[in-house]
Motif scaffolding. Structure first.
Motif, PDB file in Angstrom:
ATOM      1  N   VAL A  22       0.832  -1.205   0.000  1.00  0.00           N
ATOM      2  CA  VAL A  22       0.000   0.000   0.000  1.00  0.00           C
ATOM      3  C   VAL A  22       0.863   1.250   0.000  1.00  0.00           C
ATOM      4  CG1 VAL A  22      -1.650   1.332   1.382  1.00  0.00           C
ATOM      5  CG2 VAL A  22      -2.020  -1.099   1.016  1.00  0.00           C
ATOM      6  N   SER A  23       1.897   1.266   0.825  1.00  0.00           N
ATOM      7  CA  SER A  23       2.755   2.453   0.872  1.00  0.00           C
ATOM      8  C   SER A  23       3.516   2.624  -0.446  1.00  0.00           C
ATOM      9  CB  SER A  23       3.716   2.390   2.057  1.00  0.00           C
ATOM     10  OG  SER A  23       4.582   1.275   1.929  1.00  0.00           O
ATOM     11  N   GLY A  24       3.889   1.560  -1.079  1.00  0.00           N
ATOM     12  CA  GLY A  24       4.534   1.657  -2.391  1.00  0.00           C
ATOM     13  C   GLY A  24       3.594   2.210  -3.443  1.00  0.00           C
ATOM     14  N   ALA A  25       2.354   1.744  -3.438  1.00  0.00           N
ATOM     15  CA  ALA A  25       1.362   2.247  -4.390  1.00  0.00           C
ATOM     16  C   ALA A  25       1.078   3.733  -4.139  1.00  0.00           C
ATOM     17  CB  ALA A  25       0.074   1.430  -4.291  1.00  0.00           C
ATOM     18  N   LEU A  26       0.953   4.131  -2.878  1.00  0.00           N
ATOM     19  CA  LEU A  26       0.721   5.538  -2.557  1.00  0.00           C
ATOM     20  C   LEU A  26       1.890   6.411  -2.989  1.00  0.00           C
ATOM     21  CD1 LEU A  26      -1.017   5.352   0.933  1.00  0.00           C
ATOM     22  CD2 LEU A  26      -2.022   6.036  -1.243  1.00  0.00           C
ATOM     23  N   THR A  27       3.107   5.927  -2.824  1.00  0.00           N
ATOM     24  CA  THR A  27       4.289   6.681  -3.250  1.00  0.00           C
ATOM     25  C   THR A  27       4.270   6.886  -4.755  1.00  0.00           C
ATOM     26  OG1 THR A  27       5.542   5.759  -1.405  1.00  0.00           O
ATOM     27  CG2 THR A  27       6.801   6.705  -3.229  1.00  0.00           C
ATOM     28  N   VAL A  28       3.924   5.864  -5.504  1.00  0.00           N
ATOM     29  CA  VAL A  28       3.856   5.973  -6.957  1.00  0.00           C
ATOM     30  C   VAL A  28       2.768   6.963  -7.374  1.00  0.00           C
ATOM     31  CG1 VAL A  28       3.293   4.700  -9.076  1.00  0.00           C
ATOM     32  CG2 VAL A  28       4.831   3.699  -7.384  1.00  0.00           C
ATOM     33  N   ILE A  29       1.620   6.924  -6.713  1.00  0.00           N
ATOM     34  CA  ILE A  29       0.527   7.836  -7.041  1.00  0.00           C
ATOM     35  C   ILE A  29       0.913   9.280  -6.747  1.00  0.00           C
ATOM     36  CG2 ILE A  29      -1.809   8.519  -6.359  1.00  0.00           C
ATOM     37  CD1 ILE A  29      -2.404   5.498  -6.010  1.00  0.00           C
ATOM     38  N   ILE A  30       1.552   9.519  -5.599  1.00  0.00           N
ATOM     39  CA  ILE A  30       1.973  10.881  -5.255  1.00  0.00           C
ATOM     40  C   ILE A  30       3.013  11.384  -6.244  1.00  0.00           C
ATOM     41  CG2 ILE A  30       3.228  12.237  -3.507  1.00  0.00           C
ATOM     42  CD1 ILE A  30       1.732  10.552  -1.396  1.00  0.00           C
TER      43      ILE A  30
END
Length: 125
Positions: A22-30
């Protein structure tokens, strides 16, 4: 007799952990949002701010690499300005532009008559 005990070391972060995913996906989205904002700003896709609501550049002419003459429409006048890299000079004041008269509203044409006209023009009817 000596007994050996083996200690298994677990990795500090488990890459299959839902928290890591989840944190990896959020980093990519940001990062994607920041990149999109930078591109929009770089290529002028952002809207104009409210500070220049009453101003509109109606004409402009380049006189050199950094010199321009522009006509700016303001509320009750049009200003002719000389613009350089270091200063803006007021050259002349023009009367306000005449209100643009809207052309006659075009009546909608039905599809059948439009097709007849097109066929007549092409010589097929």
């Amino acid at each position: 007799m000596k007994t050996q005990t083996t200690v298994q070391q677990q990795p500090a972060v488990n890459s299959s952990s839902p928290l890591v995913q989840v944190s990896g996906a959020l980093t990519v989205i940001i990062l994607f949002i920041l990149l999109a904002a930078w591109l929009a700003k770089r290529f002028g896709l952002t809207g104009r701010t409210g500070a220049a609501k009453g101003l509109k550049i109606s004409a402009g002419c380049s006189l050199g690499p950094r010199e321009r003459v522009v006509v700016v429409d303001v509320e009750d006048a049009r200003l002719v300005l000389g613009v350089t890299a270091t200063q803006i000079t007021h050259l002349h004041t023009l009367p306000p532009a005449p209100a643009s008269v809207d052309p006659k509203p075009v009546e909608p044409v039905d599809f059948q008559s439009l097709m007849k006209n097109l066929l007549k023009r092409n010589g097929k009817a």
